[in-house]
Design a protein around this motif. Structure first.
Motif, PDB file in Angstrom:
ATOM      1  N   ALA A  90       0.822  -1.217   0.000  1.00 16.47           N
ATOM      2  CA  ALA A  90       0.000   0.000   0.000  1.00 16.47           C
ATOM      3  C   ALA A  90       0.851   1.260   0.000  1.00 16.47           C
ATOM      4  CB  ALA A  90      -0.931  -0.001   1.205  1.00 16.47           C
ATOM      5  N   THR A  91       2.028   1.198   0.620  1.00 13.18           N
ATOM      6  CA  THR A  91       2.881   2.389   0.750  1.00 13.18           C
ATOM      7  C   THR A  91       4.099   2.334  -0.159  1.00 13.18           C
ATOM      8  OG1 THR A  91       4.104   1.359   2.578  1.00 13.18           O
ATOM      9  CG2 THR A  91       2.181   2.704   3.150  1.00 13.18           C
TER      10      THR A  91
ATOM     11  N   LYS B   1       1.071   8.143   3.060  1.00 14.09           N
ATOM     12  CA  LYS B   1      -0.135   7.955   2.260  1.00 14.09           C
ATOM     13  C   LYS B   1      -0.063   6.584   1.621  1.00 14.09           C
ATOM     14  CE  LYS B   1      -2.768   9.900  -1.618  1.00 14.09           C
ATOM     15  NZ  LYS B   1      -2.825  10.969  -2.644  1.00 14.09           N
ATOM     16  N   GLY B   2      -1.180   5.860   1.651  1.00 11.42           N
ATOM     17  CA  GLY B   2      -1.198   4.515   1.080  1.00 11.42           C
ATOM     18  C   GLY B   2      -2.442   4.271   0.258  1.00 11.42           C
ATOM     19  N   THR B   3      -2.397   3.247  -0.574  1.00 14.80           N
ATOM     20  CA  THR B   3      -3.541   2.850  -1.393  1.00 14.80           C
ATOM     21  C   THR B   3      -3.730   1.352  -1.263  1.00 14.80           C
ATOM     22  OG1 THR B   3      -3.010   4.613  -2.983  1.00 14.80           O
ATOM     23  CG2 THR B   3      -4.581   2.913  -3.678  1.00 14.80           C
TER      24      THR B   3
ATOM     25  N   GLU C  27      -5.606  -2.444  -1.978  1.00 17.38           N
ATOM     26  CA  GLU C  27      -5.845  -3.171  -3.221  1.00 17.38           C
ATOM     27  C   GLU C  27      -7.110  -2.722  -3.924  1.00 17.38           C
ATOM     28  OE1 GLU C  27      -5.865  -7.331  -2.571  1.00 17.38           O
ATOM     29  OE2 GLU C  27      -3.720  -7.483  -2.179  1.00 17.38           O
ATOM     30  N   ASP C  28      -8.128  -2.345  -3.136  1.00 19.31           N
ATOM     31  CA  ASP C  28      -9.398  -1.925  -3.745  1.00 19.31           C
ATOM     32  C   ASP C  28      -9.408  -0.451  -4.133  1.00 19.31           C
ATOM     33  OD1 ASP C  28      -9.455  -0.717  -1.299  1.00 19.31           O
ATOM     34  OD2 ASP C  28     -11.293  -1.674  -0.583  1.00 19.31           O
ATOM     35  N   GLY C  29      -8.252   0.218  -4.013  1.00 15.96           N
ATOM     36  CA  GLY C  29      -8.147   1.612  -4.401  1.00 15.96           C
ATOM     37  C   GLY C  29      -8.423   2.611  -3.289  1.00 15.96           C
ATOM     38  N   THR C  30      -8.779   2.129  -2.099  1.00 14.46           N
ATOM     39  CA  THR C  30      -9.065   3.025  -0.983  1.00 14.46           C
ATOM     40  C   THR C  30      -7.806   3.751  -0.539  1.00 14.46           C
ATOM     41  OG1 THR C  30     -10.819   1.545  -0.219  1.00 14.46           O
ATOM     42  CG2 THR C  30      -9.986   3.163   1.361  1.00 14.46           C
ATOM     43  N   LYS C  31      -7.895   5.070  -0.429  1.00 11.04           N
ATOM     44  CA  LYS C  31      -6.778   5.865   0.076  1.00 11.04           C
ATOM     45  C   LYS C  31      -6.763   5.794   1.601  1.00 11.04           C
ATOM     46  CE  LYS C  31      -5.769   7.420  -4.052  1.00 11.04           C
ATOM     47  NZ  LYS C  31      -4.563   6.955  -4.758  1.00 11.04           N
TER      48      LYS C  31
ATOM     49  N   GLU D 141      -8.485   6.323   7.899  1.00 10.14           N
ATOM     50  CA  GLU D 141      -9.040   6.931   6.701  1.00 10.14           C
ATOM     51  C   GLU D 141      -8.131   8.101   6.285  1.00 10.14           C
ATOM     52  OE1 GLU D 141     -12.566   9.403   7.086  1.00 10.14           O
ATOM     53  OE2 GLU D 141     -12.427   9.297   9.267  1.00 10.14           O
ATOM     54  N   TYR D 142      -8.017   8.300   5.009  1.00 12.89           N
ATOM     55  CA  TYR D 142      -7.137   9.348   4.487  1.00 12.89           C
ATOM     56  C   TYR D 142      -7.839  10.692   4.520  1.00 12.89           C
ATOM     57  CZ  TYR D 142      -4.351  12.036   1.145  1.00 12.89           C
ATOM     58  OH  TYR D 142      -3.582  13.011   0.541  1.00 12.89           O
TER      59      TYR D 142
END
Length: 846
Positions: A500-501, A520-522, A524-528, A578-579
């Motif tokens: 994610a990072t 900041k990370g993402t 697998e499902d695209g969630t920030k 949560e971002y």
């Protein structure tokens, strides 16, 4: 008869001999277990300061690794000292790996001098030096340095059997080093704790940090070199740092009269330091109650370890010298009577303190002065050490960590080694894993129960515990705090966090805090997401990690940052939130180039934060006190909705039959409730005080503490309160808000902030009252905007304006496991709010 008397005295004689032997042993010269003195690039031994440095090409007790080529350069030109006659030059990363015989504190001393006739232009070379864990130098160049040579001394706690110093050339230039020292020092030399100022409290964890010596002074005495110091230190004279040279008088005695004790030995400081001093003397000034002050230029982005050395060599009798010591404008030692502390004259004493820069923002001041209560007009200081403390990035030069400075090739080789090791053991691990899975399958038919991808519940339940977290707990990692069995939400595998990072890519770094770095990370499902990676070495971090998860797993509110999950694999402490796209509130008030917030936006943000805090204080069975309310812990999402974050210091409040919680003082300078600080009694009103400081930051657009301002303006709470009481609050508001704020709204806001900052908690409002008044201030502002022409920016004083309730906020979360949801919280909170809104038709109704 004589024999019996002799036998009777024998135990006494033996005891005296034993005491003398112990005292002699305590005063014996320290013999370092590790003692490396390296003359880099030299073809022969070099004698420097009565010590012999050996060539780095002849050593067998350390290893020199170079990715490319190295050049041994010597110079026939005149050099500052013999150690600078040669240098080892690198065009690619290189490292010296030293075998460590005894773990603990070590001096690391580095010598740099750009040889004028070397194959490379060393004056324009960049120098970056890192250890296994710390950044020592980052992108240093002699082009920006006034001196002809550079000497650096560090104190590093080595916790393994090796210490690696890596030299990294930057910007396609060469790098070099002339000399290296790696020498053991007594562990007791640097304590784990020290008194931090201001406010006066205990700082723990120095043993986990590295230090850099920036000043070491022999007050009133000559330059002392390693020949005069059992630990090879250099002590310079203090004259050039005195604020007023004529204010000090040198005093000295024969060094042989200094009486060392078991707690202060020659390793603490040489007797020449304690045998000389600066005193007040006859200053020829009208006011004798002045302070003797030294001023030092420092980097304002770091904290500093300060050791004051004292020895009463001026008094003729005990208890005749009593004085105060100050760091910046803060009193560090009050009514210091050395003879009472040591029991004798000419007996050394020292005190350790921690502070940062002073009001000038880039200076640190140390002062001693008379204690007017004792009616004694003299003071003394014998020696002083000031050492920079590594920051949250584990750096002593900037905010970039070791990982951020390692060359890509080094990172790739490290990855290659890890992959190779993994492949080498894959078969064995795979077989064990297969057998284990088979065993689990036989024990339970529900193999997917507690899958790690479960969403985080509002409150823990029996489905939350995962196989992955259970395995982590059994493997002896950071799960020793039993998170896995505590039903605390989604568990992330460490590899998921790495993906994610982008392996904690420094380009994704959002910030660095007391707990650790935030990336900041993402998913697998695209969630920030925001990924907070804790420092596994910090005991305080471990406690905060547990508290944060426990608190946020029980709380759900639109104005509290949501915890998505956590990871405690591989001794890591990682929290996933949560971002928040617009980051901390502080970034939008000052210190950045972001657009300024309007007054209405600021009010809405304050209202959102107040709602979150009000929920903490009233929304569950027991009060929750945040304990670290500040503008960096109020985050903004993409729509500038405010959410309270960082619950690492949070604490449950007093029970119904109690008025407070007695606890150690924790929080952030500038925001601490003075009553809590004095009495160590915590209530929800401590959050109210901190929120009052936030309100003043929002209004004035400046930090809670700004040492660059005049003394009376440094603390925003004190400064804004004085202006508010004078009716001049509008004179110190953020310049971007001038003529943009409705007068009635400003007045209501100022009155509320003043009540929040009351000296005593009983005089402060509840967060519910704060929320009500802020909503009132917003209604005043909105109504004035509706009534004012667009081109008219004048300030209006409006009274008797009809009000309408605000639109309800989102309340889609339901109630789970008995925890009050946002839906119920809305009805509780806004029922009270609606009741008081009926009074808004008459602003004098409350």
């Amino acid at each position: 008869m004589v024999e019996m008397e002799t036998v009777g005295w024998l135990p006494v004689i033996l005891s005296v001999i034993l005491v003398l032997l112990n005292l002699k042993a305590s005063l014996a010269t320290f013999a370092p277990a590790d003692y490396y003195l390296i003359a880099c690039g030299s073809p022969q031994n070099v004698t420097f300061q009565s010590r012999t440095f050996t060539p780095d090409s002849l050593q067998s007790s350390f290893e020199l690794k170079v990715q490319g080529n190295s050049i041994a350069a010597t110079s026939s030109s005149s050099v500052p000292s013999p150690i600078y006659q040669s240098a080892r030059i690198f065009t690619s990363s290189a490292s010296y790996k030293f075998k460590i015989q005894q773990e603990g504190r070590h001096w690391v001393r580095l010598y740099f001098y750009p040889l004028p006739d070397s194959p490379h232009n060393l004056s324009s070379s960049t120098i970056t030096v890192i250890t296994d864990d710390f950044v020592l130098l980052n992108n240093f160049t002699f082009k920006r340095y006034n001196g002809s040579y550079l000497f650096k001394e560090y104190s590093i706690n080595v916790t393994s059997d090796a210490l690696t110093l890596t030299f990294i050339p930057m910007n396609n230039s060469a790098t070099f080093v002339n000399g290296i020292e790696v020498v053991s020092v007594p562990d007791a030399l640097i304590p784990d704790q020290a008194l931090i100022l201001p406010p006066s409290s205990t700082f723990n964890g120095l043993s986990d940090l590295s230090l850099e010596t920036v000043f070491r002074l022999n007050m009133g005495g000559p330059l002392l070199t390693p020949q005069n110091d059992t630990l090879g230190r250099i002590w310079e004279n203090d004259m050039k740092y005195l604020h007023v040279n004529s204010s000090a008088v040198n005093v000295s005695v024969n060094p042989s009269v200094i009486r060392y004790t078991m707690s202060v030995t020659p390793e603490t400081a040489p007797n020449w330091v304690y045998a000389t001093a600066e005193t007040m003397g006859d200053t020829n000034v009208p006011n004798q109650n002045f302070n003797l002050t030294w001023i030092f230029p420092v980097d304002p982005n770091f904290m500093y370890f300060i050791r004051l050395h004292f020895c009463d060599i001026v008094s003729k009798s005990l208890n005749s010298l009593v004085f105060n010591a100050y760091i910046n404008s803060d009193i560090a030692l009050r009514s210091l009577d050395l003879s009472s502390l040591t029991g004798n004259l000419a007996t050394p004493y020292y005190k350790d303190l921690i502070s940062n820069s002073s009001m000038d923002s880039n200076t640190l001041t140390v002062s001693v002065g008379p204690d007017t209560v004792a009616d004694i007009t003299d003071a003394i200081l014998n020696g002083l050490e000031i050492m920079k403390i590594s920051n949250d990035a584990r750096s002593l030069d900037g905010l970039i960590s070791v990982e951020g400075l390692l060359p890509k090739s080094s990172k790739k080789s490290m990855i290659g080694i890890l992959i190779g090791s993994a492949l080498g053991t894959l078969a064995a691990v795979g077989l064990i894993a297969f057998c284990y899975c088979c065993l689990i399958a036989r024990r339970s038919k529900t193999t997917h129960q507690g899958h790690p991808r479960l969403p985080l519940p509002v409150h823990g339940n029996s489905q939350t515990m995962t196989k992955a977290s259970t395995t982590s707990q059994k493997s002896g990692t950071a799960s020793c705090i039993s998170l896995a069995s505590s039903n605390l939400g989604r568990f992330f595998m460490f590899q998921e966090i790495m993906d994610a990072t982008n392996r904690f890519d420094e380009s994704l770094l959002l910030g660095v805090g007391g707990f650790g770095k935030v990336y900041k990370g993402t998913l697998e499902d695209g969630t920030k997401v925001a990924v907070k990676r804790g420092n596994p070495r910090s005991e305080q971090g471990l406690a905060e990690f547990r508290t944060e998860i426990e608190m946020l797993s029980k709380l759900r509110h639109r104005h509290l940052v949501s915890l998505i999950g956590y990871c405690d694999e591989r001794s890591e402490m990682i929290l996933v939130y949560e971002y928040m796209a617009n980051g901390p509130l502080r970034s939008h008030l000052y210190g950045t180039d972001l657009p300024s917030l309007s007054w209405k936006q600021r009010l809405e943000i304050c209202i959102g934060a107040a709602r979150g805090l009000h929920y903490l204080h009233t929304g569950s069975a027991q009060i929750i006190i945040h304990r670290d309310v500040k503008t960096t812990n109020i985050l903004l999402d993409e729509n500038f909705v405010a959410k309270v974050a960082d619950f690492g210091l949070s604490k449950t409040g007093p029970a119904l039959d109690q008025t407070h919680v007695s606890t150690a003082v924790k929080g952030s300078f500038g925001y601490l409730d003075p009553e809590y600080f004095r009495r160590q009694q915590l209530t929800e009103k401590s959050d109210v005080y901190s929120f009052g400081v936030v309100l003043m930051e929002v209004l004035c657009g400046r930090p809670a503490l700004d040492p660059a301002l005049p003394r009376e303006q440094v603390n925003i709470a004190e400064w804004a309160m004085s202006q508010q009481k004078k009716g001049m609050l509008d004179q110190i508001i953020d310049p971007t808000l001038v003529r943009m704020v409705n007068g009635a709204s400003l007045k209501k806001f100022g009155e509320m902030a003043e009540k929040c900052l009351a000296e005593h908690g009983v005089d402060r409002p509840s967060m519910g009252d704060v929320l009500w008044n802020l909503e009132y201030a917003l209604q005043l502002e909105e109504t004035s905007l509706e009534l004012t022409e667009p081109e008219d920016n004048s300030t209006n004083h409006i009274t008797g304006i009809p009000m309408t309730p605000l639109d309800p906020f989102d309340h889609s979360v339901s109630m789970i496991d008995g925890v009050i949801s946002e839906t119920d919280d809305y009805h509780q909170e806004d029922a009270a709010t609606s009741a008081v809104f009926s009074q808004l038709v008459n602003p004098r109704g409350r």
